[in-house]
Design an enzyme around this catalytic site. Sequence first.
Site, mmCIF file in Angstrom:
data_model
loop_
_atom_site.group_PDB
_atom_site.id
_atom_site.type_symbol
_atom_site.label_atom_id
_atom_site.label_comp_id
_atom_site.label_asym_id
_atom_site.label_seq_id
_atom_site.Cartn_x
_atom_site.Cartn_y
_atom_site.Cartn_z
ATOM 1 C CG ASP A 125 5.806 -1.048 -1.788
ATOM 2 O OD1 ASP A 125 6.095 -0.663 -0.638
ATOM 3 O OD2 ASP A 125 5.132 -2.053 -2.039
ATOM 4 C CD GLU A 126 4.154 0.885 2.838
ATOM 5 O OE1 GLU A 126 3.724 1.287 3.917
ATOM 6 O OE2 GLU A 126 5.012 -0.009 2.712
ATOM 7 C CG ASP A 185 2.145 -1.380 0.186
ATOM 8 O OD1 ASP A 185 2.822 -1.196 1.205
ATOM 9 O OD2 ASP A 185 2.442 -2.239 -0.668
HETATM 10 N N1 DCP Z 1 11.300 -6.201 0.437
HETATM 11 C C1 DCP Z 1 12.542 -6.820 0.668
HETATM 12 N N2 DCP Z 1 12.715 -7.652 1.751
HETATM 13 C C2 DCP Z 1 11.678 -7.884 2.604
HETATM 14 C C3 DCP Z 1 10.433 -7.268 2.392
HETATM 15 C C4 DCP Z 1 10.266 -6.422 1.284
HETATM 16 O O1 DCP Z 1 13.481 -6.633 -0.087
HETATM 17 N N3 DCP Z 1 11.855 -8.705 3.642
HETATM 18 C C5 DCP Z 1 11.135 -5.338 -0.753
HETATM 19 C C6 DCP Z 1 10.488 -6.133 -1.860
HETATM 20 C C7 DCP Z 1 9.072 -5.656 -1.922
HETATM 21 C C8 DCP Z 1 9.208 -4.211 -1.463
HETATM 22 O O2 DCP Z 1 10.272 -4.225 -0.509
HETATM 23 O O3 DCP Z 1 8.522 -5.756 -3.229
HETATM 24 C C9 DCP Z 1 7.938 -3.659 -0.840
HETATM 25 O O4 DCP Z 1 7.598 -4.365 0.342
HETATM 26 P P1 DCP Z 1 6.120 -4.681 0.757
HETATM 27 O O5 DCP Z 1 6.143 -5.069 2.185
HETATM 28 O O6 DCP Z 1 5.200 -3.570 0.365
HETATM 29 O O7 DCP Z 1 5.741 -6.026 -0.041
HETATM 30 P P2 DCP Z 1 5.302 -6.227 -1.548
HETATM 31 O O8 DCP Z 1 5.029 -4.929 -2.232
HETATM 32 O O9 DCP Z 1 6.286 -7.086 -2.217
HETATM 33 O O10 DCP Z 1 3.968 -7.075 -1.390
HETATM 34 P P3 DCP Z 1 2.534 -6.594 -0.876
HETATM 35 O O11 DCP Z 1 1.601 -6.836 -2.027
HETATM 36 O O12 DCP Z 1 2.232 -7.462 0.284
HETATM 37 O O13 DCP Z 1 2.644 -5.152 -0.514
HETATM 38 MG MG MG Z 2 3.852 -3.505 -1.280
HETATM 39 MG MG MG Z 3 5.228 -1.588 1.233
#
Ligand code: DCP
Ligand code: MG
Ligand code: MG
Length: 349
Positions: A106-107, A8
């Site tokens: 992203d996963e 992730d």
């Molecule tokens: N995303 C979004 N709205 C949300 C949650 C996430 O648009 N409520 C988008 C932005 C994030 C992407 O999806 O960058 C991936 O979500 P993740 O849950 O994997 O979160 P992040 O990658 O941002 O952070 P982490 O380091 O916790 O994985």
């Molecule tokens: Mg993420």
């Molecule tokens: Mg994710």
Amino acid sequence: MGLFLHVDMDYFYAACEEARHPELKGKPLAVGTQTIENRLKGVVQTCNYEARRLGIHSAMPTAMAFKLCPTLNYMPDDWKHYLEMSGRVMETIKSRGLKTEVISVDEAVMDLGEMDYGRAEELGNELKSEISEKLGLPCTIGISVGKTYAKMVCDASKPNGLGVLKGEDVKSFLRDKEVTKLLGIGEKTAERLKEMKITTIGDLARAKPLVLESRFGSWGKEMYLLANGIDNGKVVENAAALSIGRERTFGRDTDDLEDIGAMMKELAHEVMEEVGKQGYWFKGIGVKARYPDFTEKIKNRKLSNYTDSEKLLYSIGMELIKPLVDERRVRKVGIRVYELNPKKGQRSL
Ligand code: DCP
Ligand code: MG
Ligand code: MG
């Protein structure tokens, strides 16, 4: 039991911005739904860990984020760029030739088969450095004996980590965690479990499987097994790569069909831009609504013929989403196309 490796990306959208604007590194940064001018009207999509330390998080109104950090750096959502970076991340992960399922932008999760822990950890480190050197992006990797446990240990190892959870340690890793930490258990299920005096995963592991099954159906049995260290999840190759979709959070929860229609129109247009660029016909249409309690509902429809009509996508998308709204407020909506078929002369999947 075989091993699974879950990747992730860390603070993905914001990390993509840091990678192309290095001057943003080391200071709080948020990516939000609105343009720079309208930034106070939108919500935070994600933010880097410097911003998280100040209490800022995904789905928080941007106005609140600026209250917590008046000097917050802000970038507007540039999903086209993030999608492209996502494609390059996935290419790197798939380059190992192992069975891989893309789970979200992203996963991804990989089936490592009978690989041993040492080699799996080595592979994890290789992927981390390759993604970091080629794309300038940090990620976290989790390795374990089940698909669900690999994701859970990945979450627990964030940011920029690599966690290995061995089979013999799964039960103690799970024991004291709240049931909501077990993938698939949302707030609603957690509440129903609480009525049965089940609050931790350890409680769930000791519950009577037949009682769980009678309350929750087959999912009850599955959660019982998961709580007991038995994870039957399989890696389904290319699950997400075979669809193209867009989803977006509203500035505030809404049940106004006009607002929802306008958003769906925009999303349908963005989906079709991508579909056009990649050169596909599509046959399947899916929509999703996310509610304020973070539960989600989806609806899919298969057309009888392939099409590339944006108008059709929008109108069927609206037909599908209406019953999901039905006087309930929604926080986020999404639309996607699947059953893709490459147009002549263009690259296939
Ligand atoms: N995303 C979004 N709205 C949300 C949650 C996430 O648009 N409520 C988008 C932005 C994030 C992407 O999806 O960058 C991936 O979500 P993740 O849950 O994997 O979160 P992040 O990658 O941002 O952070 P982490 O380091 O916790 O994985
Ligand atoms: Mg993420
Ligand atoms: Mg994710």
